[in-house]
Design a protein around this motif. Structure first.
Motif, mmCIF file in Angstrom:
data_model
loop_
_atom_site.group_PDB
_atom_site.id
_atom_site.type_symbol
_atom_site.label_atom_id
_atom_site.label_comp_id
_atom_site.label_asym_id
_atom_site.label_seq_id
_atom_site.Cartn_x
_atom_site.Cartn_y
_atom_site.Cartn_z
ATOM 1 N N TRP A 1 0.986 -1.000 0.003
ATOM 2 C CA TRP A 1 -0.045 -0.063 0.130
ATOM 3 C C TRP A 1 0.870 1.480 0.151
ATOM 4 O O TRP A 1 1.937 1.458 0.750
ATOM 5 N N ASN A 2 0.382 2.155 -0.906
ATOM 6 C CA ASN A 2 1.324 3.452 -1.201
ATOM 7 C C ASN A 2 0.269 4.548 -0.509
ATOM 8 O O ASN A 2 -0.539 4.902 -1.076
ATOM 9 N N PHE A 3 0.562 5.425 0.353
ATOM 10 C CA PHE A 3 -0.190 6.336 0.983
ATOM 11 C C PHE A 3 0.689 7.931 0.895
ATOM 12 O O PHE A 3 1.776 8.035 1.242
ATOM 13 N N SER A 4 0.207 8.616 0.024
ATOM 14 C CA SER A 4 1.014 9.907 -0.593
ATOM 15 C C SER A 4 0.184 11.089 -0.154
ATOM 16 O O SER A 4 -1.040 10.918 -0.499
ATOM 17 N N VAL A 5 0.752 12.104 -0.090
ATOM 18 C CA VAL A 5 0.265 13.623 0.079
ATOM 19 C C VAL A 5 0.805 14.417 -0.686
ATOM 20 O O VAL A 5 2.179 14.722 -0.746
ATOM 21 N N TYR A 6 0.248 15.016 -1.817
ATOM 22 C CA TYR A 6 0.868 15.905 -2.667
ATOM 23 C C TYR A 6 0.484 17.247 -2.145
ATOM 24 O O TYR A 6 -0.614 17.640 -1.689
ATOM 25 N N ASN A 7 1.346 18.344 -2.064
ATOM 26 C CA ASN A 7 1.655 19.426 -1.294
ATOM 27 C C ASN A 7 1.035 19.420 -0.103
ATOM 28 O O ASN A 7 -0.151 19.938 0.286
ATOM 29 N N ALA A 8 1.777 18.781 0.894
ATOM 30 C CA ALA A 8 1.511 18.362 2.162
ATOM 31 C C ALA A 8 1.252 19.569 2.917
ATOM 32 O O ALA A 8 0.268 19.353 3.839
ATOM 33 N N TYR A 9 1.662 20.762 2.856
ATOM 34 C CA TYR A 9 1.488 21.963 3.800
ATOM 35 C C TYR A 9 0.563 22.790 3.155
ATOM 36 O O TYR A 9 0.191 24.181 3.608
ATOM 37 N N GLY A 10 -0.173 22.509 1.854
ATOM 38 C CA GLY A 10 -1.314 23.183 1.429
ATOM 39 C C GLY A 10 -0.964 24.567 0.755
ATOM 40 O O GLY A 10 -1.623 25.592 0.589
ATOM 41 N N ARG A 11 0.250 24.611 0.230
ATOM 42 C CA ARG A 11 0.740 25.965 -0.271
ATOM 43 C C ARG A 11 -0.248 26.120 -1.666
ATOM 44 O O ARG A 11 -0.274 25.544 -2.437
ATOM 45 N N LYS A 12 -0.623 27.191 -1.640
ATOM 46 C CA LYS A 12 -1.646 27.767 -2.686
ATOM 47 C C LYS A 12 -0.590 28.730 -3.951
ATOM 48 O O LYS A 12 -0.553 29.709 -4.041
ATOM 49 N N LEU B 1 -4.314 25.144 -8.407
ATOM 50 C CA LEU B 1 -5.142 24.002 -8.739
ATOM 51 C C LEU B 1 -4.996 22.999 -7.771
ATOM 52 O O LEU B 1 -6.101 22.436 -7.336
ATOM 53 N N PHE B 2 -4.243 22.945 -6.774
ATOM 54 C CA PHE B 2 -4.131 21.883 -5.564
ATOM 55 C C PHE B 2 -3.935 22.494 -4.338
ATOM 56 O O PHE B 2 -2.883 23.278 -4.072
ATOM 57 N N GLY B 3 -4.671 22.111 -3.526
ATOM 58 C CA GLY B 3 -4.448 22.165 -1.953
ATOM 59 C C GLY B 3 -3.621 20.985 -1.468
ATOM 60 O O GLY B 3 -2.938 20.350 -2.297
ATOM 61 N N ILE B 4 -3.849 20.640 -0.305
ATOM 62 C CA ILE B 4 -3.470 19.288 0.244
ATOM 63 C C ILE B 4 -4.227 18.199 -0.669
ATOM 64 O O ILE B 4 -5.356 17.947 -0.460
ATOM 65 N N LEU B 5 -3.649 17.224 -1.273
ATOM 66 C CA LEU B 5 -3.955 16.256 -2.006
ATOM 67 C C LEU B 5 -3.574 14.846 -1.722
ATOM 68 O O LEU B 5 -2.559 14.399 -2.225
ATOM 69 N N PRO B 6 -4.476 14.087 -0.796
ATOM 70 C CA PRO B 6 -3.937 12.636 -0.487
ATOM 71 C C PRO B 6 -4.280 11.823 -1.542
ATOM 72 O O PRO B 6 -5.456 11.901 -2.331
ATOM 73 N N SER B 7 -3.799 10.454 -1.604
ATOM 74 C CA SER B 7 -4.097 9.372 -2.713
ATOM 75 C C SER B 7 -3.460 8.288 -1.785
ATOM 76 O O SER B 7 -2.784 8.098 -1.184
#
Length: 804
Positions: free
Chosen positions: A743-754, A791-797
């Protein structure tokens, strides 16, 4: 041109006669002073590039296997033991008493049963960073790609390359690459020798390369070998995996927006293998389940298919066939549709003629097509276009002695740009638009060699001569003032029959690189490269769009010429566990194109009226610290660079920065194996904001506020860009079963930079940026304002990966 065609024909005839008759003289040509063979992985049957081969009594005078596992080594005094070693594998030792035993050598290495969680196969030797002449070259293995955190959990090759020094982007969410001051169309991106013209899905959010099918990728941004050409900036050489020859196996993953599956294995015997890889999104499925009627009928998807067949005919012949097909489609109900397709095929024949002479033959076909449909009785239209490149390359490699190599050959390319086909629904009142065909034919001859002149000095040099001609069926327009950019008034039209020469260009492309060892672990390197590019993109977007217009060199547009000088210091630390490099470069461009203000290149056949030509230059410093072995691996890169263009008619003729000029660029990539089942990855990026042109004022027309721009280009910048991505991989317990998962748990833009994607200069009503006056609501206030879009805030997947 007749003379050059004749010379080309004679050269090709000579090569084929030489090849077909070489087998008759194989026994005579055999040099008993050399021992040659091939090294394989004992479990998968795949060749092992970079394995060390040496005689036991001469450990310092060994060699390494090439990308196909082949090696050739001078014979030492017999009896003797031949040692074969590779990191992560058991040492293989074979004894020989006389020269009659040195034939048909194959070695199968077994992985060591140690605590390593995986073995990374690379054709690089451990001291490659220092000992080779390579400068401006970076490599990423398929295993490294899969460990880097990704957008939506979708591992992306081109986005991973953006983390290397000297590579910039046009902004958030794009896979376009800008290497050392070059634009995105100045990169030659190829899959097993075949070029790809649109390497992205979802308008640049993802690249077309399925990571499970990729073996490795090499980025050449400094010294590009002479056997490659056609682009001014860089080469991105991607190799697909070969199927293993021992057993059927598979891998895949189920992710947030797509799933993928790869299967490979032997084909009928141990001498042949196959690999099939597929990937598809299911965003369109979720849209169909939506209760929102405006979304339910929309379509948004991409899919791709990759395949590779390999067959060894004896020990001296290897044949491979690679193919790729990818498709994207965006449909808004029944009103609008945009789709594009890539189809690529590549055939390669590798032959070992004797211990010192090797033959490589490549033939390929690359096809790209797009279509736009707007459904409307009055204003609807169908707009489609396609173009292709067909080519073949023949190369001979001669290795007269240890640490010396000579390569020469020919490369022919045929470019075909089909007419733009634009048909309107209201065909009675609006005439259909159709552009003319454009065809280019290019022949390139190359010779290259490398040698160690002394223990400290090594040289790699090459010369490429490229000859390009634009040929009919085609049209050249003649303009009243002789300059199409002044008023664009056509005074005459010249028509050319099929195959008739319209324009001819040629040029010599010298390349040279040198390495001098200051100490055993410290090297000073330098290189000079010249490249010509005969096709380029005319586009209003720097990020790259599916409908970008490729323009071949012709009567009014000359080919790009790029000259680059690079110098660097390379150091390995802690027994080659760490690699350190500092490189500086200066690159000069000639005949760079850019568009006039408010140019239209999509609906014009004579696009030269919208294009201005000038010069450019770029310079910079690149720092890279990389760790390849141990529980913690990764790299830290920093680039300081500047890029300029100077074109009459733009920015009042003064130098200006293109959008992708980003002076500061920092990337950190880390992977840490916590234990046998758990690993952590993280990336951090920081770059200067892109260069943009902001309006200097505005005016109101028909109750709409429109911006006013001055004559200066890209004088402003977006805010600095920075982002952190994190990833955690948990492997399921190994219970000895045929199926293994993680299982891979990832967070894109972890601290929510706008990070800003765009700015809109508009009127803000009632202090609400989402206010819509068409709703009939009363407007209490109205003022000019700026609306930022990100485009992206905190984006988990979450992604489930598996192997079997």
């Amino acid at each position: 041109m007749i003379g050059s065609n004749t010379a080309f024909f004679r050269y090709v005839c000579f090569l084929f006669v030489f090849v077909f008759f070489s087998s008759s003289f194989e026994t005579i040509a055999q040099d008993i002073s050399q021992v040659s063979g091939q090294v394989f992985d004992g479990e998968s049957g795949e060749p092992l590039p970079g394995a060390a081969i040496y005689w036991e009594n001469q450990p310092s005078r060994g060699t390494v296997t090439d990308q196909d596992g082949f090696f050739s080594l001078p014979v030492a005094s017999l009896p003797n033991n031949l040692n074969i070693s590779f990191l992560g594998y058991k040492l293989a030792v074979r004894s020989f008493k006389n020269k009659d035993e040195l034939v048909d050598l194959k070695f199968f290495l077994s992985p060591e049963e140690v605590s390593l969680s995986e073995v990374v196969v690379s054709e690089r030797r451990q001291d490659y960073n220092v000992k080779s002449t390579a400068i401006g070259k970076n490599e990423i293995s398929g295993d490294e790609l899969r460990r880097i955190p990704a957008l939506f959990g979708e591992v992306d090759l081109l986005r991973s390359i953006q983390l290397l020094p000297g590579v910039n982007t046009a902004g958030e969410g794009t896979t376009g690459l800008f290497v050392r001051g070059g634009s995105s169309d100045q990169n030659l991106i190829q899959i097993d020798g075949a070029p790809i013209y649109n390497p992205s899905h979802f308008f640049g959010f993802f690249s077309v390369f399925n990571p499970d099918a990729v073996s490795d990728v090499a980025l050449y941004k400094g010294n590009i070998p002479a056997n490659f050409g056609g682009r001014a900036s860089s080469l991105i050489d991607i190799s697909l995996k070969e199927g293993n020859t021992q057993k059927i196996r598979g891998s895949g993953g189920i992710g947030s927006i797509s799933s993928r599956l790869t299967v490979d294995g032997p084909l009928f015997s141990e001498d042949a293998s196959f690999l099939i890889s597929a990937r598809r999104t299911y965003a369109d499925i979720f849209l169909g389940l939506s209760s929102n009627e405006s979304l339910k009928d929309n379509q948004l998807y991409f899919y791709d298919l990759s395949g590779k067949l390999m067959w060894r005919n004896g020990e001296k012949n290897k044949f491979t066939f690679s193919t790729y097909y990818g498709s994207d489609f965006l449909g808004l109900a029944e009103q609008f549709g945009l789709g594009w397709n890539n189809w690529i095929n590549s055939f390669e024949w590798d032959r070992q003629i004797n211990d010192k002479l090797f033959l490589d033959v490549t033939a390929y076909y690359s096809f790209y097509k797009y279509k736009i449909t707007v459904t409307d009785e009055d204003n609807g239209f169908d707009w489609s276009n396609y173009f292709s490149e067909s080519g073949g390359k023949v190369a001979l490699t001669y290795i007269p002695r240890e640490n010396t190599e000579l390569k020469f050959g020919v490369h022919s390319q045929l470019y075909y740009f089909a007419p733009v086909d634009l048909q309107f629904s209201d065909s009675e009142n609006i005439q259909p638009f159709e552009s003319t065909t454009r065809i280019g034919f290019q022949n390139s001859f190359f010779i290259a060699g490398n040698a160690e002149l002394t223990e400290k000095l090594s040289v790699e040099a090459g010369l490429r001569w490229s000859a390009y001609q634009q040929i009919g069926d085609g049209v050249n327009y003649i303009y009243e003032n002789g300059d199409p950019t002044i008023d664009g008034v056509v005074s005459d039209t010249l028509n050319y029959n099929f195959g008739e020469r319209m324009q001819f260009f040629d040029g010599l492309e010298p390349r040279v690189a040198m390495r001098y060892l200051l100490t055993d672990g410290l090297a000073l390197k330098g290189s000079y490269n010249r490249n010509y590019q005969y096709i380029q993109v005319a586009s209003n977007s720097s990020a790259g769009l599916p409908i970008d217009r490729w323009i071949p060199a012709g009567k009014y547009i000359e080919p790009i010429r790029s000259d680059q000088v690079s110098v660097g210091v390379f150091k390995n630390l802690n027994d080659n566990k760490w690699e350190l490099s500092l490189e500086g470069y200066y690159r000069d461009f000639r005949n760079i194109i850019d568009l006039k203000q408010n140019a239209d290149v999509l609906f014009k056949d004579n696009v030269e009226t919208e294009i201005l030509t000038g010069d450019g230059w770029a310079y910079g410093l690149e720092f890279l610290l990389r760790k390849n072995v141990g529980k913690t691996t990764g790299w830290l890169s920093y680039t300081w660079s500047r890029t300029y263009r100077k074109i009459e008619g733009i920015n009042k003729g003064l130098p200006y920065n293109p959008r992708f000029d980003r002076p500061h660029d920092l990337s950190l990539v880390l992977t840490h194996e916590i234990n046998d089942r758990l690993s952590f990855s993280g990336t951090f990026v920081y770059t200067t904001g892109v260069a943009v042109t902001f309006p200097v004022g505005s005016y109101v027309l028909d109750n709409q506020r429109l911006p006013i721009y001055d004559e200066y280009r890209n004088q402003s910048r977006f805010p600095d860009y920075h982002r952190m991505d994190l990833s955690l991989t948990l492997k399921n317990k190994d219970k000895g079963r045929w199926w293994k998962g993680s299982w891979n748990f990832s967070v894109y833009n972890a601290y929510g930079r706008k990070n800003p994607f765009s700015y809109e200069f508009t009127d803000i009503m009632n202090n609400d940026i989402q206010f819509d006056s068409s709703d009939g609501l009363e407007v209490f206030s109205q003022r000019p304002g700026v609306v930022k879009t990100y485009l992206f805030g905190i984006l988990p997947s979450v992604t489930y990966n598996f192997t079997f």
